[in-house]
Design a protein around this motif. Structure first.
Motif, mmCIF file in Angstrom:
data_model
loop_
_atom_site.group_PDB
_atom_site.id
_atom_site.type_symbol
_atom_site.label_atom_id
_atom_site.label_comp_id
_atom_site.label_asym_id
_atom_site.label_seq_id
_atom_site.Cartn_x
_atom_site.Cartn_y
_atom_site.Cartn_z
ATOM 1 N N PRO A 143 10.557 31.387 -7.008
ATOM 2 C CA PRO A 143 9.564 30.361 -6.668
ATOM 3 C C PRO A 143 8.933 29.767 -7.925
ATOM 4 O O PRO A 143 8.527 30.500 -8.833
ATOM 5 C CB PRO A 143 8.521 31.139 -5.847
ATOM 6 C CG PRO A 143 9.227 32.372 -5.379
ATOM 7 C CD PRO A 143 10.202 32.712 -6.461
ATOM 8 N N ILE A 144 8.838 28.453 -7.976
ATOM 9 C CA ILE A 144 8.307 27.786 -9.166
ATOM 10 C C ILE A 144 6.858 28.176 -9.414
ATOM 11 O O ILE A 144 6.461 28.431 -10.559
ATOM 12 C CB ILE A 144 8.456 26.256 -9.025
ATOM 13 C CG1 ILE A 144 9.944 25.872 -9.080
ATOM 14 C CG2 ILE A 144 7.679 25.528 -10.127
ATOM 15 C CD1 ILE A 144 10.224 24.417 -8.768
ATOM 16 N N ASP A 145 6.062 28.246 -8.360
ATOM 17 C CA ASP A 145 4.658 28.626 -8.530
ATOM 18 C C ASP A 145 4.532 30.039 -9.088
ATOM 19 O O ASP A 145 3.640 30.319 -9.898
ATOM 20 C CB ASP A 145 3.905 28.531 -7.198
ATOM 21 C CG ASP A 145 3.656 27.088 -6.773
ATOM 22 O OD1 ASP A 145 3.859 26.175 -7.603
ATOM 23 O OD2 ASP A 145 3.273 26.875 -5.608
ATOM 24 N N THR A 146 5.423 30.925 -8.660
ATOM 25 C CA THR A 146 5.384 32.308 -9.144
ATOM 26 C C THR A 146 5.803 32.364 -10.611
ATOM 27 O O THR A 146 5.209 33.100 -11.402
ATOM 28 C CB THR A 146 6.309 33.202 -8.292
ATOM 29 O OG1 THR A 146 5.903 33.097 -6.922
ATOM 30 C CG2 THR A 146 6.220 34.657 -8.728
ATOM 31 N N TRP A 147 6.829 31.597 -10.976
ATOM 32 C CA TRP A 147 7.213 31.492 -12.395
ATOM 33 C C TRP A 147 6.009 31.078 -13.232
ATOM 34 O O TRP A 147 5.689 31.713 -14.241
ATOM 35 C CB TRP A 147 8.354 30.498 -12.560
ATOM 36 C CG TRP A 147 8.599 30.097 -13.986
ATOM 37 C CD1 TRP A 147 7.924 29.119 -14.685
ATOM 38 C CD2 TRP A 147 9.528 30.684 -14.910
ATOM 39 N NE1 TRP A 147 8.401 29.061 -15.982
ATOM 40 C CE2 TRP A 147 9.372 30.002 -16.147
ATOM 41 C CE3 TRP A 147 10.479 31.693 -14.809
ATOM 42 C CZ2 TRP A 147 10.139 30.315 -17.263
ATOM 43 C CZ3 TRP A 147 11.243 31.993 -15.925
ATOM 44 C CH2 TRP A 147 11.081 31.322 -17.137
ATOM 45 N N ASN A 148 5.342 30.012 -12.820
ATOM 46 C CA ASN A 148 4.201 29.493 -13.585
ATOM 47 C C ASN A 148 3.080 30.520 -13.691
ATOM 48 O O ASN A 148 2.443 30.659 -14.741
ATOM 49 C CB ASN A 148 3.683 28.205 -12.942
ATOM 50 C CG ASN A 148 4.631 27.036 -13.136
ATOM 51 O OD1 ASN A 148 5.429 27.014 -14.065
ATOM 52 N ND2 ASN A 148 4.557 26.048 -12.257
ATOM 53 N N MET A 149 2.848 31.274 -12.623
ATOM 54 C CA MET A 149 1.777 32.264 -12.629
ATOM 55 C C MET A 149 2.099 33.434 -13.556
ATOM 56 O O MET A 149 1.244 33.910 -14.307
ATOM 57 C CB MET A 149 1.512 32.778 -11.209
ATOM 58 C CG MET A 149 0.312 33.708 -11.113
ATOM 59 S SD MET A 149 -0.071 34.193 -9.412
ATOM 60 C CE MET A 149 -0.560 32.613 -8.730
ATOM 61 N N ILE A 150 3.348 33.888 -13.536
ATOM 62 C CA ILE A 150 3.743 35.002 -14.403
ATOM 63 C C ILE A 150 3.649 34.599 -15.875
ATOM 64 O O ILE A 150 3.133 35.357 -16.707
ATOM 65 C CB ILE A 150 5.163 35.488 -14.047
ATOM 66 C CG1 ILE A 150 5.141 36.195 -12.688
ATOM 67 C CG2 ILE A 150 5.713 36.424 -15.125
ATOM 68 C CD1 ILE A 150 6.504 36.586 -12.162
ATOM 69 N N ILE A 151 4.121 33.410 -16.212
ATOM 70 C CA ILE A 151 4.013 32.940 -17.601
ATOM 71 C C ILE A 151 2.547 32.809 -17.995
ATOM 72 O O ILE A 151 2.142 33.184 -19.106
ATOM 73 C CB ILE A 151 4.746 31.597 -17.788
ATOM 74 C CG1 ILE A 151 6.256 31.747 -17.513
ATOM 75 C CG2 ILE A 151 4.506 31.041 -19.192
ATOM 76 C CD1 ILE A 151 6.983 32.724 -18.409
ATOM 77 N N ALA A 152 1.720 32.306 -17.088
ATOM 78 C CA ALA A 152 0.297 32.118 -17.378
ATOM 79 C C ALA A 152 -0.419 33.445 -17.621
ATOM 80 O O ALA A 152 -1.150 33.601 -18.605
ATOM 81 C CB ALA A 152 -0.375 31.357 -16.232
ATOM 82 N N ILE A 153 -0.215 34.411 -16.735
ATOM 83 C CA ILE A 153 -0.949 35.677 -16.832
ATOM 84 C C ILE A 153 -0.365 36.592 -17.909
ATOM 85 O O ILE A 153 -1.103 37.233 -18.664
ATOM 86 C CB ILE A 153 -0.970 36.388 -15.461
ATOM 87 C CG1 ILE A 153 -1.823 35.573 -14.480
ATOM 88 C CG2 ILE A 153 -1.500 37.815 -15.587
ATOM 89 C CD1 ILE A 153 -1.818 36.102 -13.057
ATOM 90 N N ASN A 154 0.958 36.644 -18.002
ATOM 91 C CA ASN A 154 1.593 37.590 -18.926
ATOM 92 C C ASN A 154 1.683 37.075 -20.365
ATOM 93 O O ASN A 154 1.828 37.869 -21.282
ATOM 94 C CB ASN A 154 3.007 37.940 -18.443
ATOM 95 C CG ASN A 154 3.020 38.746 -17.163
ATOM 96 O OD1 ASN A 154 2.101 38.665 -16.368
ATOM 97 N ND2 ASN A 154 4.056 39.517 -16.955
ATOM 98 N N LEU A 155 1.627 35.761 -20.556
ATOM 99 C CA LEU A 155 1.803 35.200 -21.894
ATOM 100 C C LEU A 155 0.644 34.296 -22.313
ATOM 101 O O LEU A 155 -0.014 34.558 -23.317
ATOM 102 C CB LEU A 155 3.124 34.424 -21.969
ATOM 103 C CG LEU A 155 3.430 33.702 -23.290
ATOM 104 C CD1 LEU A 155 3.418 34.662 -24.471
ATOM 105 C CD2 LEU A 155 4.781 32.978 -23.195
#
Length: 260
Positions: free
Chosen positions: A103-115
């Motif tokens: 999911p694109i939203d999940t990709w964006n959230m993981i990059i945001a929180i983890n990086l």
């Protein structure tokens, strides 16, 4: 060893992050914890840090998706305790799916929180560290900062990014008494991991012990989980004067995973 220092630890209301916070407090540092969870449970952990170790501990509810709140967390440490000497970027989330189904939203959230959250926190904390000529930045990476696994595209990408961010920050701060390192754990025994075991055993029709050894620890040669205490002890060492020449490093604590 850390008396008079102030440590900010993201994602520290449970698991590895809480172990970091308690280990720093044991060494005399005042603490700012941050993370999600039940308010009463968070307050219990915050109060326990103070009563167990005789230090001060504040809680920041900063949302790791919001740069201004992350900066506010660092400012909370500075206004409450006078500084932010140690920054541990530990908050993280995970999702498993093939790239074409991710999911694109999940990709964006993981990059945001983890990086990205780590970048925002470092951006806020480094000026004060430079002014004081002392600082320790520790980023919780993963064995996945060094090697990949299938179906974890966002997490692996974020953790590889953390490796690059760590090295860049280390170079930029090397002459200011600041070190920046990443800790790269393999599978760590946490409540979150423990809760997954019965369901996985049921789904696969195998024993819980087989889940541990042959599923979760398949890539970990020791066939043993890393403990949160081991990870926290490594972080404490990286904050010591004996570790002042260690910077820009990826500290593996993975039971031999990356060696294979």
């Amino acid at each position: 060893m850390l008396k008079g220092k102030v440590a900010v630890v993201t994602g520290s209301t449970s698991g590895i992050g809480l172990a970091y916070a308690r280990a720093f407090a044991k060494e005399g540092a005042n603490i700012v914890i941050n993370g999600l969870g039940d308010a009463a449970a968070i307050e219990k952990e915050r109060a326990a840090i103070e009563s167990d170790f005789g230090v001060k501990c504040a809680y920041s509810p900063a949302n790791m998706l919001k740069a201004d709140e992350i900066e506010g967390m660092v400012r909370l440490a500075e206004t409450t305790f006078g500084s932010c000497d140690i920054l541990v970027n530990n908050a993280g989330i995970q999702h498993v799916a093939p790239i074409e189904d991710f999911p694109i939203d999940t990709w964006n959230m993981i990059i945001a929180i983890n990086l990205s959250a780590a970048f925002f926190a470092m951006r806020a904390a480094i000026p004060g560290m430079k002014a004081r000529k002392w600082g320790r930045i520790i980023n919780t990476a993963s064995a996945h900062a060094l090697v990949a696994s299938p179906f974890k595209s966002a997490y692996v990408s974020a953790k590889h990014g953390i490796a690059g961010l760590t090295k860049t920050a280390a170079l930029e701060t090397a002459t200011f008494g600041i070190t920046c390192n990443a800790i790269c754990p393999g599978y760590v025994w946490t409540p979150l991991v423990e809760k997954q075991i019965p369901d996985t055993a049921k789904a696969r029709g195998i024993s819980e012990e087989e889940v541990k050894k042959n599923v979760m620890l398949a890539a970990q040669p020791t066939k043993e989980f890393v403990t949160v205490e081991e990870v926290a002890a490594l972080a404490v060492f990286l904050c010591s004067e004996n570790a002042r020449s260690i910077t820009g490093s990826m500290q593996q604590i993975d039971g031999g995973w990356v060696a294979e």
